[in-house]
Design a protein around this motif. Structure first.
Motif, mmCIF file in Angstrom:
data_model
loop_
_atom_site.group_PDB
_atom_site.id
_atom_site.type_symbol
_atom_site.label_atom_id
_atom_site.label_comp_id
_atom_site.label_asym_id
_atom_site.label_seq_id
_atom_site.Cartn_x
_atom_site.Cartn_y
_atom_site.Cartn_z
ATOM 1 N N PHE A 18 11.999 -2.009 -3.760
ATOM 2 C CA PHE A 18 11.637 -1.400 -2.484
ATOM 3 C C PHE A 18 10.149 -1.056 -2.433
ATOM 4 O O PHE A 18 9.515 -1.164 -1.385
ATOM 5 N N LEU A 21 8.331 -4.252 -1.675
ATOM 6 C CA LEU A 21 8.447 -4.563 -0.249
ATOM 7 C C LEU A 21 7.546 -3.650 0.578
ATOM 8 O O LEU A 21 6.904 -4.098 1.542
ATOM 9 N N SER A 22 7.478 -2.373 0.211
ATOM 10 C CA SER A 22 6.604 -1.443 0.925
ATOM 11 C C SER A 22 5.154 -1.866 0.795
ATOM 12 O O SER A 22 4.366 -1.758 1.749
ATOM 13 N N VAL A 81 13.487 -0.172 4.904
ATOM 14 C CA VAL A 81 13.296 -0.300 3.453
ATOM 15 C C VAL A 81 13.295 1.075 2.795
ATOM 16 O O VAL A 81 13.901 1.281 1.735
#
Length: 538
Positions: A18, A21-22, A81
């Motif tokens: 995550f 993705l951030s 997310v």
């Protein structure tokens, strides 16, 4: 203010994907911010100075709308997310916390305040939501957006970029100073909340006793006093949060004002074009925005971080290493000089030695507090002796695979736990033949319909009926070792006589350890051990 609590990342593997993705979303957002600033600056400059109408600016206006839509979509994606990250991490952390409590065992739990542990497992873990869903994603944006924006400003106007670079570090400095005060205030607030939760839970658990002795109303004043203390500490924490937000906003506003004054003076003198001036003025607030939001999110996550410190105090408690040897519950059990100390170092059992023969019923009697339930905990493997050995077929339980050992044990404790569901479901605890369930219920003299639906903790039946349902559960289990703690307590004399007639068949072929005060039940035992904390001859 710490940037990242490394323990939380170490214990929660679900954060890594995550966070990546951030980072990707943050990088794309930074690029869109630059593109949006250029489009706005060029559209305004060409419309006012170049005299271009909407038709000639249409392509850039459409592109600007697309950029705004893209930023909205990315904000939504970042929120999804972040929420997924938070949900995954809380689930992992709560599971690890509960597994650790189980691994530490009931002996460790006797010295802990149940209200505090309950608050940690519920409110404490939930309080980490803002840390994972807001603070950590914002930390990624802080690492990307200000650098990208400052680099773009440097290519447009080096003086404005210099002002941003010099003033930007002031915000983290103030955040650290404010964060230290916030951490201390939040720790006090969390401690007060736990004290209130623990006392309230204790009052609820003992409300019957308090009512009997007329002391229930006296607890109202105590709870009121603790609630008032919680209210004051919460308001003090909020006061710090609001004042610190004011400081951060003031620093950011003054910094942007410095950029605006510098740009305005040079624009009037003609040393700066309108498009460049607009580009710099649009980008300057974007450089400070992630840091301002980071400060706000840190305050929101401070309670979770305070709870995390106590969570890790439990999670990082040393746990005895599991054994690998095989111990057979069907074999005879020997206790040699077993000593157990309580958390206050008082001796619960002192050099106890005994033999529990295989295939026989062993009765255990003794005064209240004499260590009878502790003995069952030792045999179950949930309590380890401070000194001495427990041997099963020659294998020391300290070296045995306890998961495999417990698969051969049927256990009924002093306070049997029943769950919401039918009586039959509570007896079989999974897959079991319906005929076998009925036979076990008949042997335990369960006198309620098997399809009767119970509430939580067996609501809907009496204490004696709960014990008989739990006894039927133990009888049904295909176990060679049965550990029963007061199986006929709260049972009327007629039902007890019926149980005495049916239990010998249920005990046949098994090793049974039976804790009881009932003389009639002791008559079923092949031999009886008198336990009074001291050594018992083998």
């Amino acid at each position: 203010m710490p940037a990242v609590d490394r323990r939380l990342l170490r214990y929660t593997r679900g954060t890594r994907i995550f966070l990546v993705l951030s980072g990707v979303i943050g990088t794309v957002q930074a690029a869109l911010i630059l593109f949006q600033a250029w489009l706005l600056a060029s559209i305004i400059a060409d419309a006012f100075l170049g005299g271009l109408d909407l038709g000639r600016l249409r392509d850039r206006v459409i592109a600007l709308a697309a950029v705004l839509l893209g930023r909205a979509v990315l904000s939504w994606a970042a929120e999804v997310v972040a929420q997924r990250c938070s949900a995954t991490v809380k689930s992992e952390l709560r599971l690890r916390f509960l597994e650790q409590i189980v691994a530490l065992g009931p002996r460790w739990l006797t010295g802990e305040r149940s209200g505090e542990l309950t608050t940690l497992a519920t409110r404490g873990v939930d309080a980490l939501d803002d840390y994972f869903s807001r603070y950590l994603p914002q930390l990624v944006l802080v690492a990307v957006v200000p650098l990208v924006v400052a680099a773009r400003m440097l290519t447009a106007d080096w003086l404005s970029a210099l002002i941003v670079v010099v003033t930007l570090p002031l915000i983290p400095v103030f955040m650290v100073l404010v964060g230290l005060t916030t951490k201390a205030a939040t720790a006090r607030q969390w401690e007060t909340l736990q004290t209130l939760a623990h006392h309230f839970l204790d009052v609820l658990a003992g409300i019957g006793t308090l009512k009997v002795f007329g002391r229930s109303r006296a607890q109202v004043a105590t709870i009121r006093r603790l609630t008032e203390r919680q209210r004051r500490t919460t308001l003090a924490t909020l006061r710090i949060a609001f004042l610190s937000s004011l400081v951060l906003e003031l620093v950011a506003t003054l910094s942007v004002a410095l950029v605006a004054v510098s740009v305005g003076l040079r624009l009037v003198d003609g040393r700066l074009s309108l498009e460049t001036a607009l580009l710099v003025l649009i980008l300057a607030p974007e450089a400070y925005l992630p840091l301002r939001q980071l400060g706000a999110h840190y305050h929101a996550s401070a309670e979770g971080l305070a709870a995390a410190d106590q969570l890790f105090e439990v999670i990082e408690q040393p746990v005895p290493k599991p054994g690998t040897r095989v111990a057979d519950p069907a074999a005879g059990i020997v206790l040699r000089d077993v000593t157990i100390h309580s958390r206050g170092d008082a001796e619960v059992l002192d050099q106890v030695s005994m033999v529990i023969p295989a295939g026989q019923v062993t009765g255990v009697v003794g005064p209240s507090g004499g260590g009878k339930s502790t003995l069952l905990g030792l045999l179950l493997g949930t309590i380890r002796p401070d000194r001495g050995q427990i041997l099963a077929g020659g294998t020391d339980l300290a070296e045995a695979d306890l998961e495999r050992w417990r698969r051969g044990i049927a256990w009924m404790g002093q306070d049997p736990v029943l769950f919401a569901g039918s009586v039959a479901d509570n007896i079989k605890l999974g897959e079991a033949d319906e005929l076998a369930v009925r036979r076990a219920a008949r042997a335990a003299r369960v006198d309620v319909p098997l399809d009767l639906v119970l509430g939580e903790r067996g609501a809907g039946v009496s204490a004696g009926q709960r014990r008989r349902i739990a006894l039927a559960r133990a009888i049904l289990r295909d176990a060679t070792l049965m550990l029963l703690d007061e199986p006929t307590e709260s049972v009327d004399p007629q039902t007890e006589q019926a149980l005495l007639a049916s239990l010998p068949a249920a005990f046949a072929g098994r090793t049974v350890v039976l804790v009881t005060h009932r003389p009639a039940l002791l008559d079923l035992c092949d031999h009886v051990i008198h336990l009074d904390r001291t050594a018992v001859p083998a």
